[in-house]
Every structure is written in C-alpha cells, then in structure tokens.
Design a protein around this motif. Sequence first.
Motif, PDB file in Angstrom:
ATOM      1  N   LEU A  74      71.332 -59.011  66.686  1.00 15.33           N
ATOM      2  CA  LEU A  74      71.346 -57.765  67.458  1.00 15.33           C
ATOM      3  C   LEU A  74      71.590 -56.565  66.562  1.00 15.33           C
ATOM      4  N   GLN A  75      72.496 -56.724  65.589  1.00 12.19           N
ATOM      5  CA  GLN A  75      72.790 -55.628  64.666  1.00 12.19           C
ATOM      6  C   GLN A  75      71.580 -55.285  63.804  1.00 12.19           C
ATOM      7  N   LEU A  76      70.830 -56.302  63.399  1.00 12.24           N
ATOM      8  CA  LEU A  76      69.664 -56.080  62.547  1.00 12.24           C
ATOM      9  C   LEU A  76      68.469 -55.547  63.323  1.00 12.24           C
ATOM     10  N   SER A  77      68.438 -55.842  64.614  1.00 12.27           N
ATOM     11  CA  SER A  77      67.343 -55.359  65.455  1.00 12.27           C
ATOM     12  C   SER A  77      67.644 -53.953  65.942  1.00 12.27           C
ATOM     13  N   LYS A  78      66.731 -53.406  66.726  1.00 10.32           N
ATOM     14  CA  LYS A  78      66.944 -52.072  67.290  1.00 10.32           C
ATOM     15  C   LYS A  78      67.526 -52.157  68.699  1.00 10.32           C
ATOM     16  N   ALA A  79      67.939 -53.369  69.092  1.00 10.31           N
ATOM     17  CA  ALA A  79      68.515 -53.552  70.423  1.00 10.31           C
ATOM     18  C   ALA A  79      69.980 -53.133  70.414  1.00 10.31           C
ATOM     19  N   ASP A  80      70.480 -52.778  71.587  1.00 10.05           N
ATOM     20  CA  ASP A  80      71.872 -52.378  71.717  1.00 10.05           C
ATOM     21  C   ASP A  80      72.764 -53.613  71.622  1.00 10.05           C
ATOM     22  N   VAL A  81      73.803 -53.537  70.801  1.00  7.71           N
ATOM     23  CA  VAL A  81      74.723 -54.664  70.651  1.00  7.71           C
ATOM     24  C   VAL A  81      75.725 -54.610  71.801  1.00  7.71           C
ATOM     25  N   THR A  82      75.383 -55.289  72.896  1.00  5.43           N
ATOM     26  CA  THR A  82      76.231 -55.305  74.082  1.00  5.43           C
ATOM     27  C   THR A  82      76.476 -56.741  74.521  1.00  5.43           C
ATOM     28  N   ILE A  83      77.493 -56.923  75.363  1.00  7.97           N
ATOM     29  CA  ILE A  83      77.787 -58.256  75.913  1.00  7.97           C
ATOM     30  C   ILE A  83      76.598 -58.783  76.704  1.00  7.97           C
ATOM     31  N   GLU A  84      75.932 -57.895  77.436  1.00  6.17           N
ATOM     32  CA  GLU A  84      74.786 -58.312  78.240  1.00  6.17           C
ATOM     33  C   GLU A  84      73.671 -58.866  77.363  1.00  6.17           C
ATOM     34  N   ASN A  85      73.412 -58.209  76.240  1.00  6.15           N
ATOM     35  CA  ASN A  85      72.372 -58.701  75.328  1.00  6.15           C
ATOM     36  C   ASN A  85      72.799 -59.980  74.618  1.00  6.15           C
ATOM     37  N   VAL A  86      74.095 -60.148  74.352  1.00  3.12           N
ATOM     38  CA  VAL A  86      74.592 -61.412  73.791  1.00  3.12           C
ATOM     39  C   VAL A  86      74.352 -62.544  74.783  1.00  3.12           C
ATOM     40  N   ARG A  87      74.671 -62.292  76.041  1.00  2.73           N
ATOM     41  CA  ARG A  87      74.459 -63.297  77.083  1.00  2.73           C
ATOM     42  C   ARG A  87      72.984 -63.679  77.201  1.00  2.73           C
ATOM     43  N   LYS A  88      72.105 -62.675  77.147  1.00  2.00           N
ATOM     44  CA  LYS A  88      70.667 -62.934  77.270  1.00  2.00           C
ATOM     45  C   LYS A  88      70.148 -63.780  76.111  1.00  2.00           C
ATOM     46  N   LEU A  89      70.580 -63.444  74.897  1.00  6.25           N
ATOM     47  CA  LEU A  89      70.120 -64.202  73.729  1.00  6.25           C
ATOM     48  C   LEU A  89      70.624 -65.633  73.756  1.00  6.25           C
TER      49      LEU A  89
END
Length: 403
Positions: free
Chosen positions: A81-96
Amino acid sequence: MLNYNISFYLRTSRKQEDGKIPIYTRIRLENERLEISINQSIEQKFWNNNRQQVIKSPDAALINSVINEFHTDLLQVITNLQLSKADVTIENVRKLLKGEQVVQNYCLIKVLEEHNRNFEKLVGVQYSYGSYKNYKTTLAFLKEFINNRYKRHDLPLKQIDHKFCEQYCIWLTTVKTCHQNGTGKHIQRLKKILNYSARMGYIINNPAAGYVVKIKSVARVALTWEEINSIQQLQLKTERLQSIRDIFVFQVFTGLAYADIKAFCPRHLWKNIDGKVWIRMERTKTRNTFTVPLLPPAIEILQKYMPKEINPEQPVFPVVSNQKMNANLKIIQEIAGINKSLHTHLPRHTFASTVTLLNGVPIETVSKMLGHSKITMTQIYAKVGELKIAGDMELLEQKLMLN
C-alpha cells in the motif's frame, strides 16, 4: 512516517465449547483499528502473552508458523500500500487480505510533495525560487496541522472540504499567528494544489472550490522625489553601502524587482533605433517579457558597474541576499533620516508611482514596463495618483481665482 502496530492475542470473549480460545490479530494503523481471526484456537494455558506465541503444546509449531505467516502477510500488505498510490487505510488492508482490489485514494501531503518536486524543476525557468519557497512553507504548515488536528500524517483528498479549510484557516490565524493576507495566501495555495489534483485526475473536482478567502488590499508606499534625492546624495563611507544604495536607486528608475536586478546581465541591454539604451528581459517571477528605456540616473549607475570586458551572462550588480539587502537598506534609511521603511520592493513601487504615473505616463505603458500580465495589477499604484490630482486641482483653483 506511517504509524502502525501488529499484535496477536486470545479473544477470551469467544471461548469455545472445548475450552479453546480463538487467536486474533489486531492491526492499529494511525487512529484506526482492525481485528481479524487467524482461524486457530488454543487453550489459554498454552498461550504466552508477552511473546504472543503458543508454548508447551503439541500444536505449538504449527500454530506459531501460522502466526508468523500471518504477520509477514500483514507487513507485505502495508508495504504494498505504501509503494502504491492507494491510501494506506485499515479498509484497504482488509480488502487486500481478502484478495479484493483497492481503490487508489490520493492523499493531500503526497500530492503536495509531488507538486513541489515538479515545481522545483521549473524554478528559474517558469517560476521564481520565492514562489517555490512559499509552497514549501505551505507543505510544512499542512503537515503540522493534519498531525495536530487529525493525529495522522496525511489525509485523502476527498476529505479536504469546506470544513477542513475553515479549521485550517482558524489554525493559521491563531496558532501560527498569520495575518489575514498571510492566511489567505496559504489557503490560495491549498486550493491550487486541489486544482492541480483535479487536472492530474486524482480527484474529479476541487472539493474546496466554494471556499472563499479574502485578501485585504494593502496600500503601496512609495518614496517622494525629496526622499529619492536624499538617498542619491548620501555620502556613504563603505563600498558595501554605496553599492546597495546604487542598486536601490537603479531599481527606482527602472522598476526592476529584487529577483530581476539579481539576474540582470549585459545581454538584457539593447539599443533602440534612436540609439537609446533599453532593458529587455523576462520577469523572474512570472516569465512575462518587459522593456524599459533607461533614464539618465540609471545610465549613470550602469556605467559605474559595467565591466570593461563584458560577459553577456555575468550579472552586472553585486547583489547580496534579500535579507542582507534589507538589513543594509535599514542602515541607509537611518543615515538618510527617512521615516519610511526601505526594502528591496520599495523601488518598484516608487518607479510605478512617483517616477512614472505621477509624471503623466499612461497606466498602460507603466503596466508593460513592470511586466504585469493584467492592467488591474498596475491599478493598485494608481491610487497614489490622487496626490497628483490634488496638486493639479490646486493649480487650477489658483488660475480660476486670478481670472
């Protein structure tokens, strides 16, 4: 730096019928939290809370390997997430973790840093260093504000709305003690970053477009002819003060800003068909081309500093830093006994008002000599013309009384 923590624990509230307790992982990311089961259970007596591992159990090796693998996966998800342009959020962690695709959510600080990197490359080409420095200050202020207000290092662009601008405006005024115009300039730069984000496709439109900030009109102070003459005739003891006085007076009779006088080289000089010397150059700040015919006082100073062996690219005047220039101008001000504060932008105001407008030079001509892109920028000096109007009307009144 991203603030996060990963831990493992027994969720005792979900104790099973066989007496085993499920093992969960807890991810804390900035001010968000996510708890996930790792699909493993163990009796409480086999759990070491300090080590967050299973001990003295026949299944210890297997369960600990699951814990370690889960921990590695979480670290990899956060890194991705940090390397991508996506927002580093709990929601994105859950999705991944679920194998779902995350939406690229651009954040304000990252976009502002990107903007400033691109801006820096154009310093001296399209923009001035002063403008770049202002954006660096805005970046520092926004980092501090977001950290203090939201306890985070960054915010998604979609959250930068009217409410954010209002709170930021209050913070700039109260915490940073910025004046009205200083606060307004920071808000203006924030809105420009959001416009940049929209142009780059990071957001659909500027979420703070409707936020209005007022910039207070500041009266432009100019020197009178008596004050100009006083500065010209000063007997200064050091070469340093003499050169700074000469540069200042040259600006008074040409309208060159500090950045322009610093960049002024012999290649910027040219002779008109009538043999008179002109300056033709681009404004360092705006890149607008301007031309100014040299008046006799400016020619006299130019002849003093023009080297015998001319290098077209060598700056004519020994211009020191803006800070040092202003410090020495303060000394000259005290020696001359002038109440007005002398600074590097005052000569430009004086050229626009006292030297040109007050002597009947049309405002359109003055605007072109100053390199203004809009005549409205020059009109702020036209108010000084009220002094001339008053003087002219007084002469008219005297003539009418004689008739």
